[in-house]
Design an enzyme around this catalytic site. Structure first.
Site, PDB file in Angstrom:
ATOM      1  CG  MET A  30     -39.795  20.334-138.155  1.00 38.16           C
ATOM      2  SD  MET A  30     -41.260  19.796-137.241  1.00 38.16           S
ATOM      3  CE  MET A  30     -41.658  18.276-138.086  1.00 38.16           C
ATOM      4  CB  ALA A  32     -34.164  13.992-138.645  1.00 38.66           C
ATOM      5  CG  LEU A  33     -30.899  18.542-141.677  1.00 42.43           C
ATOM      6  CD1 LEU A  33     -29.841  19.592-141.980  1.00 42.43           C
ATOM      7  CD2 LEU A  33     -32.292  19.074-142.000  1.00 42.43           C
ATOM      8  N   GLY A  36     -32.756  15.135-149.328  1.00 36.88           N
ATOM      9  CA  GLY A  36     -33.844  16.002-149.799  1.00 36.88           C
ATOM     10  C   GLY A  36     -33.693  17.414-149.247  1.00 36.88           C
ATOM     11  CG  HIS A  37     -33.994  18.217-145.049  1.00 38.27           C
ATOM     12  ND1 HIS A  37     -33.980  17.012-144.384  1.00 38.27           N
ATOM     13  CD2 HIS A  37     -35.206  18.769-144.790  1.00 38.27           C
ATOM     14  CE1 HIS A  37     -35.125  16.851-143.739  1.00 38.27           C
ATOM     15  NE2 HIS A  37     -35.884  17.898-143.973  1.00 38.27           N
ATOM     16  N   GLY A 149     -40.106  21.416-150.050  1.00 38.95           N
ATOM     17  CA  GLY A 149     -40.160  20.229-150.888  1.00 38.95           C
ATOM     18  C   GLY A 149     -41.577  19.835-151.269  1.00 38.95           C
ATOM     19  CE  LYS A 151     -41.446  13.761-147.153  1.00 40.05           C
ATOM     20  NZ  LYS A 151     -42.552  13.564-146.180  1.00 40.05           N
ATOM     21  CB  SER A 187     -39.597  11.034-145.094  1.00 42.71           C
ATOM     22  OG  SER A 187     -40.239  11.403-143.880  1.00 42.71           O
TER      23      SER A 187
END
EC number: 6.3.2.1
Length: 284
Positions: A30, A32-33, A36-37, A149, A151, A187
């Protein structure tokens, strides 16, 4: 990196890659990288020849309209990060492209008990929205492998269930959670934390460490749960849940569960700092 805004040219591109014998990996986001992305992009690049990322803030999975409005959008920075990571294609659809008939009266998926507990209980309708958008994305991209991920532990289980319902050959790869140096799970929502709340947010990770240590010492779960909840409330959190569950089914641990339990377990936490809801988990 090629940017696609429409499903049709994206599908043609992917068919060309497949015709050339290339495996396709897919990372849905979505935006807002964060790192983690990018770690998911790296995993896809290691495992497949072509990596496709999507950025789409899906309105149907937000049970809180305010949360949808406030979701961080950083598309220009996201594109720079994806290009630097060597992503091959970015799918950047509009709401009209994803939901040409609108977002009301959409299909319903049989997710069983998964949408009655934990995230399903506290965010009613959320996982239906996840399945609605993932069904569309997976049908458009048709990758060989899908990278997500850990999470979002329960979401990964829901998507696995969706793949079964779709009778899809797509392989779901769940990748470990990436953390900041102080332990906070990376996040997109972290961007919304004030500097003061960003410091407090590490209490979630500290709670998970406490749970793991206490379980290893043979302390009974209700005692551990009480300690963990106090740690969070003392740090200023408003708790949705602190739970211990079977790692394969997410069925909750019973009150008399002690260390004699031999199966894999996962501790899961969801809690608010002011209006920002954070989630995290750790395999025990």
């Amino acid at each position: 990196m090629i940017i696609f805004k429409y499903a049709e040219p994206l599908a043609r591109y992917i068919q060309q890659q497949k015709a050339a014998g290339k495996q396709v990996g897919f990372v849905p986001t979505m935006g807002a990288l964060h790192n983690g992305h990018i770690a998911l992009i790296d995993q896809s690049k290691q495992a497949t020849a072509v990596t496709v990322c999507s950025i789409f803030v899906n309105p149907t999975q937000f049970n809180n309209p305010n949360d949808y409005q406030l979701y961080p959008q950083t598309i220009e920075q996201d594109i720079v990060k994806l290009e630097a990571a060597g992503c091959d294609a970015l799918f950047l659809p509009s709401i009209a492209e994803m939901y040409p008939q609108g977002t009301t009266g959409l299909e319903h998926y049989d997710l069983g008990y998964l949408e009655t507990l934990l995230e399903g209980k506290y965010r009613p309708g959320h996982f239906q929205g996840v399945c609605q958008v993932m069904f569309r994305l997976l049908s458009m991209v048709q990758p060989h492998q899908l990278f997500m991920g850990q999470k979002d532990y329960q979401q990964c289980m829901v998507v696995s269930r969706l793949l079964t319902l779709m009778q899809s050959p797509i392989q779901l790869i769940t990748c470990p959670t990436l953390r900041e140096p102080d332990g906070l799970a990376m996040s997109s929502r972290n961007m919304r934390l004030t500097p003061e709340d960003r410091q407090k947010a590490t209490a979630i990770y500290q709670c998970l460490i406490l749970i793991k240590q206490q379980l290893n010492q043979g302390v009974f779960w209700p005692v551990i749960k009480e300690k963990a909840e106090k740690m969070l409330t003392d740090a200023g959190f408003r708790i949705d849940y602190v739970e211990l569950a079977d790692a394969n089914t997410l069925q909750p641990a019973t009150a008399n569960l002690a260390t004699v339990y031999q199966g894999a377990r996962v501790a899961l936490i969801a809690a608010f700092l002011h209006d920002v809801r954070l989630i995290d988990n750790m395999l025990m």
